[in-house]
Design a protein around this motif. Sequence first.
Motif, PDB file in Angstrom:
ATOM      1  N   UNK A  16       0.689  -1.179  -0.459  1.00 33.72           N
ATOM      2  CA  UNK A  16      -0.145  -0.015  -0.261  1.00 33.72           C
ATOM      3  C   UNK A  16       1.075   0.907  -0.078  1.00 33.72           C
ATOM      4  N   UNK A  17       1.494   1.449   0.403  1.00 32.69           N
ATOM      5  CA  UNK A  17       2.982   2.368   0.676  1.00 32.69           C
ATOM      6  C   UNK A  17       3.634   2.333  -0.073  1.00 32.69           C
ATOM      7  N   UNK A  18       4.011   1.481  -1.273  1.00 34.35           N
ATOM      8  CA  UNK A  18       4.451   1.637  -2.444  1.00 34.35           C
ATOM      9  C   UNK A  18       3.565   2.172  -3.806  1.00 34.35           C
ATOM     10  N   UNK A  19       2.432   1.914  -3.564  1.00 35.41           N
ATOM     11  CA  UNK A  19       1.282   2.492  -3.867  1.00 35.41           C
ATOM     12  C   UNK A  19       0.807   4.101  -4.152  1.00 35.41           C
ATOM     13  N   UNK A  62       1.670   6.362   3.894  1.00 36.73           N
ATOM     14  CA  UNK A  62       0.318   6.566   4.602  1.00 36.73           C
ATOM     15  C   UNK A  62       0.187   4.171   5.153  1.00 36.73           C
ATOM     16  N   UNK A  63      -1.013   3.856   6.060  1.00 38.07           N
ATOM     17  CA  UNK A  63      -1.119   2.613   6.527  1.00 38.07           C
ATOM     18  C   UNK A  63      -1.720   2.299   5.853  1.00 38.07           C
ATOM     19  N   UNK A  64      -2.479   0.856   5.765  1.00 40.79           N
ATOM     20  CA  UNK A  64      -3.846   0.421   4.797  1.00 40.79           C
ATOM     21  C   UNK A  64      -5.372   1.225   5.535  1.00 40.79           C
ATOM     22  N   UNK A  65      -4.928   1.569   6.787  1.00 39.49           N
ATOM     23  CA  UNK A  65      -6.006   2.060   7.661  1.00 39.49           C
ATOM     24  C   UNK A  65      -5.980   3.720   7.243  1.00 39.49           C
ATOM     25  N   UNK A  66      -5.422   3.909   7.001  1.00 41.58           N
ATOM     26  CA  UNK A  66      -4.965   5.744   6.524  1.00 41.58           C
ATOM     27  C   UNK A  66      -5.449   5.664   5.127  1.00 41.58           C
TER      28      UNK A  66
END
Length: 204
Positions: free
Chosen positions: A88-91, A182-186
């Motif tokens: 997620x962070x890379x995307x 960000x984290x997934x939840x963010x």
Amino acid sequence: MSKRIQAKYKINRRLGVNLWGRAKSPVNKREGGPGQHGQRRRKPTDYGTQLQAKQKLKGYYGNIGERAFRKLYEEAVRRKGDSGENLIGLLERRLDAVVYRLKFAITPFAARQLVSHGHVKVNGKRVNIASYQVSDNDVIELTSKAKQMAVVLEAQASGERDVPDYFDHDQAGAKGTFLRAPKLADVPYPVQMEPNLVIEFYSR
């Protein structure tokens, strides 16, 4: 550039979800898959569930090519920590994703076009590579010409979504600073994303 720009909502129909949370999505008016009678719903297999998760995540970011998406997976697994969160962070570090998050474009497809046409600057330098990985504290802004474009002004005025808090956003100046991955939840996804299933899909 993605071949799906003109038919992006086919992705919504095929996956059966309003991937970008847009009012114009055909999924809002009709359930079921594409075709006259839609598609019969069957109980998904583990493989099918994982594939669906991958297609949703790929589609959301402008239908990234398979080779490029696999490279992101490989990098996510190589890094320390949770591989799904890393993905997620890379995307979210992709320049086209950043342009979309900052509301410079109404869709990820339009964001990719802005980047590829040279309308975006990172730390004062033009970057026309949509997959460019933005670093923490990089400043992203539009060129003077792009700031006056109707599609950009429409995106900025849209109330469909807000700029997430992992950016420092200056709407008037059409610029923003990427503060952190960000984290997934963010991440404000309109639909549930399951990067852990994507990791499982590729690691079979």
